[in-house]
Design a protein around this motif. Structure first.
Motif, short mmCIF file in Angstrom:
data_model
loop_
_atom_site.label_atom_id
_atom_site.label_comp_id
_atom_site.label_asym_id
_atom_site.label_seq_id
_atom_site.Cartn_x
_atom_site.Cartn_y
_atom_site.Cartn_z
N GLN A 29 -11.12 -16.46 5.34
CA GLN A 29 -11.50 -15.47 4.34
C GLN A 29 -12.07 -14.20 4.95
N ASN A 30 -12.39 -14.19 6.25
CA ASN A 30 -12.97 -13.02 6.91
C ASN A 30 -11.94 -12.25 7.74
N GLN A 31 -10.71 -12.62 7.65
CA GLN A 31 -9.69 -11.95 8.43
C GLN A 31 -9.52 -10.52 7.96
N PRO A 32 -9.56 -9.52 8.82
CA PRO A 32 -9.36 -8.14 8.39
C PRO A 32 -7.93 -7.91 7.90
N ALA A 33 -7.80 -7.02 6.89
CA ALA A 33 -6.48 -6.73 6.37
C ALA A 33 -5.69 -5.95 7.42
N PRO A 34 -4.45 -6.26 7.58
CA PRO A 34 -3.64 -5.53 8.56
C PRO A 34 -3.48 -4.07 8.15
N LEU A 35 -3.35 -3.20 9.14
CA LEU A 35 -3.25 -1.77 8.86
C LEU A 35 -2.04 -1.43 8.00
N TRP A 36 -0.94 -2.13 8.23
CA TRP A 36 0.27 -1.82 7.45
C TRP A 36 0.05 -2.10 5.97
N ALA A 37 -0.79 -3.12 5.63
CA ALA A 37 -1.04 -3.43 4.23
C ALA A 37 -1.92 -2.34 3.59
N ILE A 38 -2.92 -1.86 4.34
CA ILE A 38 -3.78 -0.79 3.82
C ILE A 38 -2.97 0.48 3.58
N PHE A 39 -2.10 0.83 4.53
CA PHE A 39 -1.26 2.02 4.39
C PHE A 39 -0.34 1.89 3.19
N LEU A 40 0.20 0.70 2.97
CA LEU A 40 1.11 0.49 1.85
C LEU A 40 0.39 0.66 0.51
N LEU A 41 -0.82 0.13 0.42
CA LEU A 41 -1.58 0.27 -0.82
C LEU A 41 -1.91 1.73 -1.12
N MET A 42 -2.27 2.49 -0.09
CA MET A 42 -2.55 3.91 -0.27
C MET A 42 -1.32 4.64 -0.75
N LEU A 43 -0.18 4.33 -0.20
CA LEU A 43 1.07 4.98 -0.57
C LEU A 43 1.42 4.69 -2.03
N VAL A 44 1.23 3.43 -2.44
CA VAL A 44 1.51 3.05 -3.83
C VAL A 44 0.59 3.79 -4.79
N ALA A 45 -0.71 3.92 -4.42
CA ALA A 45 -1.66 4.61 -5.28
C ALA A 45 -1.30 6.08 -5.45
N ILE A 46 -0.87 6.72 -4.36
CA ILE A 46 -0.50 8.14 -4.43
C ILE A 46 0.71 8.34 -5.33
N ILE A 47 1.70 7.49 -5.15
CA ILE A 47 2.93 7.61 -5.95
C ILE A 47 2.63 7.34 -7.42
N ALA A 48 1.80 6.31 -7.70
CA ALA A 48 1.47 5.96 -9.09
C ALA A 48 0.71 7.09 -9.77
N GLY A 49 -0.23 7.71 -9.04
CA GLY A 49 -0.99 8.81 -9.62
C GLY A 49 -0.10 10.00 -9.95
N GLY A 50 0.85 10.28 -9.06
CA GLY A 50 1.75 11.39 -9.30
C GLY A 50 2.65 11.17 -10.50
N GLN A 51 2.99 9.91 -10.75
CA GLN A 51 3.85 9.61 -11.90
C GLN A 51 3.06 9.52 -13.19
N LEU A 52 1.79 9.03 -13.11
CA LEU A 52 0.99 8.82 -14.31
C LEU A 52 0.57 10.13 -14.98
N GLY A 53 0.27 11.16 -14.16
CA GLY A 53 -0.17 12.43 -14.72
C GLY A 53 0.83 13.02 -15.70
N PRO A 54 2.08 13.25 -15.29
CA PRO A 54 3.06 13.82 -16.22
C PRO A 54 3.29 12.95 -17.45
N ILE A 55 3.25 11.61 -17.26
CA ILE A 55 3.47 10.71 -18.39
C ILE A 55 2.37 10.88 -19.43
#
Length: 238
Positions: A29-55
């Motif tokens: 349970q103390n294993q650090p999240a891999p960097l690729w997973a953190i980067f992926l989550l940030m990318l998803v959040a940016i894309i979702a925010g850009g789509q949610l605003g116009p909607i």
């Protein structure tokens, strides 16, 4: 020949040393999240925010149109909310704000306007409150010292009443004076910011007044327009 060493002693020492050189295993349970997973989550959040605003904008969703108070048509009832006091007439607004400003006076003159016998004169039914507005404004502007008689009782406040002209704006003083002239059974015309400012512009006094000094203003009202409404129709001092 010397006796042979214990067959397990050397191996145990070597194993202990090796274990100490190794890094401790982390619990699952103390294993650090891999960097690729953190980067992926940030990318998803940016894309979702850009789509949610116009909607959301396209659906007509905005703070103003979705605000519970605004959409209900009742206005924002919260203290200090948008447009607070806008529906009040000038007299009612002065009374509301004057009640709050009176807190600086209540410690001496009390919440009921009754004052403290022998020390702080009452405001309820006071001839100084209901008399000429010019005398009243001059008192709060520069203070009052020495003996004074109010409602037939003698008062001599230690140090006198302190001036409030430097601590309060013309509007604040007007609100408080309007409040005390129309509370605890008092009824009198309101005092406006322009009236207070007129006295301030004309009076350059730097010391506290005495009751004798103020006698010429006892029945003198400051000229000026009063907004129509209760504040203009209340019985004026003569």
């Amino acid at each position: 020949m010397s006796a042979p060493a214990h067959p397990d002693s050397t191996d145990l020492d070597r194993l202990h040393s090796a274990v100490k050189r190794e890094k401790e295993d982390l619990a699952p349970q103390n294993q650090p999240a891999p960097l690729w997973a953190i980067f992926l989550l940030m990318l998803v959040a940016i894309i979702a925010g850009g789509q949610l605003g116009p909607i959301m904008n396209g659906a007509g969703v905005s703070f103003e149109s979705s605000n519970l108070f605004v959409s209900s048509g009742s206005g924002d009832p919260r203290p200090g909310g948008a447009g607070a006091g806008a529906a009040l007439d000038p007299f009612a607004l002065a009374m509301k704000k004057g009640a709050s400003g009176y807190s600086v006076c209540g410690g001496c003159h009390q919440g009921n306007g009754g004052g403290i016998p022998g020390q702080f004169p009452p405001l309820a039914g006071s001839e100084y409150v209901l008399g000429g507005t010019e005398r009243l404004v001059r008192i709060v502007q520069h203070g009052l010292t020495g003996p004074v008689t109010v409602k037939g009782q003698a008062f001599n406040t230690p140090g006198g009443m302190q001036p409030f002209g430097a601590a309060m704006s013309s509007q604040d003083l007007a609100n408080v004076l309007t409040y005390i002239r129309n509370t605890w059974g008092n009824e009198a015309t309101m005092i406006t910011k322009e009236m207070v400012q007129k006295v301030r512009d004309e009076e350059k006094r730097t010391s506290q007044w005495t009751a004798a000094d103020l006698e010429p203003f006892a029945k003198k009202d400051i000229p000026g327009d009063i907004p129509a409404g209760p504040g203009a129709t209340a019985a004026a001092a003569k």
